[in-house]
Design a protein around this motif. Structure first.
Motif, PDB file in Angstrom:
ATOM      1  N   HIS A   2       0.834  -1.210   0.000  1.00 21.91           N
ATOM      2  CA  HIS A   2       0.000   0.000   0.000  1.00 21.91           C
ATOM      3  C   HIS A   2       0.862   1.251   0.000  1.00 21.91           C
ATOM      4  N   GLY A  51     -14.514   2.481   7.164  1.00 18.17           N
ATOM      5  CA  GLY A  51     -13.267   1.920   7.693  1.00 18.17           C
ATOM      6  C   GLY A  51     -13.165   0.427   7.444  1.00 18.17           C
ATOM      7  N   ALA A  52     -14.232  -0.291   7.714  1.00 20.35           N
ATOM      8  CA  ALA A  52     -14.230  -1.742   7.515  1.00 20.35           C
ATOM      9  C   ALA A  52     -14.106  -2.096   6.034  1.00 20.35           C
ATOM     10  N   TRP A  58     -12.649  -0.279   3.715  1.00 18.82           N
ATOM     11  CA  TRP A  58     -11.283   0.017   3.284  1.00 18.82           C
ATOM     12  C   TRP A  58     -10.329  -1.065   3.788  1.00 18.82           C
ATOM     13  N   SER A  59     -10.523  -1.520   5.010  1.00 20.44           N
ATOM     14  CA  SER A  59      -9.684  -2.580   5.565  1.00 20.44           C
ATOM     15  C   SER A  59      -9.808  -3.862   4.739  1.00 20.44           C
ATOM     16  N   ARG A  73      -7.911  -3.383   1.570  1.00 20.44           N
ATOM     17  CA  ARG A  73      -6.468  -3.489   1.809  1.00 20.44           C
ATOM     18  C   ARG A  73      -6.038  -4.951   1.896  1.00 20.44           C
ATOM     19  N   THR A  74      -6.866  -5.796   2.494  1.00 19.43           N
ATOM     20  CA  THR A  74      -6.549  -7.226   2.558  1.00 19.43           C
ATOM     21  C   THR A  74      -6.476  -7.804   1.142  1.00 19.43           C
TER      22      THR A  74
END
Length: 196
Positions: free
Chosen positions: A7, A148-149, A151-152, A155-156
């Protein structure tokens, strides 16, 4: 390659294209009037109509992509601002998108999904400026309290490409190209309104 660094590398590689988009767009000036805000949404609608389709075709993972699609949110906002459904459907769209494979689709989605983070600030600004609440701002509210969740989880998905130099290069190239395409599409001269 270290998986946890993807990232950061992607953010650094796309920074010039991201900055060029922000400078060219000058969103505060664009949304200063309701007409300007509507024009921006119309341009975003055209962009999402083309790019969400292309990303979906190459990602081939609708359960992951479906909650990230924002085309319907743009249509709802435009309807609220007085553009009837037929007019929304007829809005101009950019041409075909050169995405090949899941890595390229993920790079393009990085740009669209990343915009949900800054969109919170933009949405608050527009709400204060024009007295809008939920209606008329669903695009910028995006995932709401789930931002937030979401985006997380993205990212995974992004991290899965961190150990493959070729896939990372494809992903990064697609992200840079998506920022550039978005700048070209959104920053067209104001005298050529996307909505009309």
């Amino acid at each position: 390659m270290r998986r946890d660094g993807l990232h950061a590398r992607l953010r650094a590689a796309t920074d010039p294209a991201h900055r060029a988009l922000e400078a060219g767009l000058d969103w505060q000036a664009r949304v200063a009037t309701l007409a300007g805000y509507r024009d921006l949404l119309a341009r975003l609608h055209g962009f999402h109509a083309t790019w969400e389709h292309a990303i979906g075709a190459q990602l081939a993972d609708e359960p992951f992509l479906a909650p990230r699609r924002r085309l319907a949110l743009l249509a709802a906002d435009l309807n609220h601002l007085g553009l009837p459904p037929a007019a929304v459907a007829a809005l101009p769209r950019p041409g075909s998108v050169p995405l090949l494979g899941p890595a390229a689709a993920t790079g393009a989605l990085y740009v669209l999904e990343g915009s949900t983070l800054g969109g919170q600030l933009i949405g608050r600004h527009i709400a204060g400026l024009h007295g809008l609440s939920e209606r008329g701002l669903t695009y910028y509210r995006a995932h709401g309290p789930r931002n937030g969740a979401m985006w997380s989880a993205f990212r995974t998905r992004l991290d899965a490409f961190g150990d493959d130099a070729e896939a990372e290069a494809t992903l990064t190239g697609a992200a840079v190209a998506t920022f550039a395409a978005m700048r070209i599409w959104l920053c067209a001269p104001h005298g050529v309104p996307a909505a009309g």
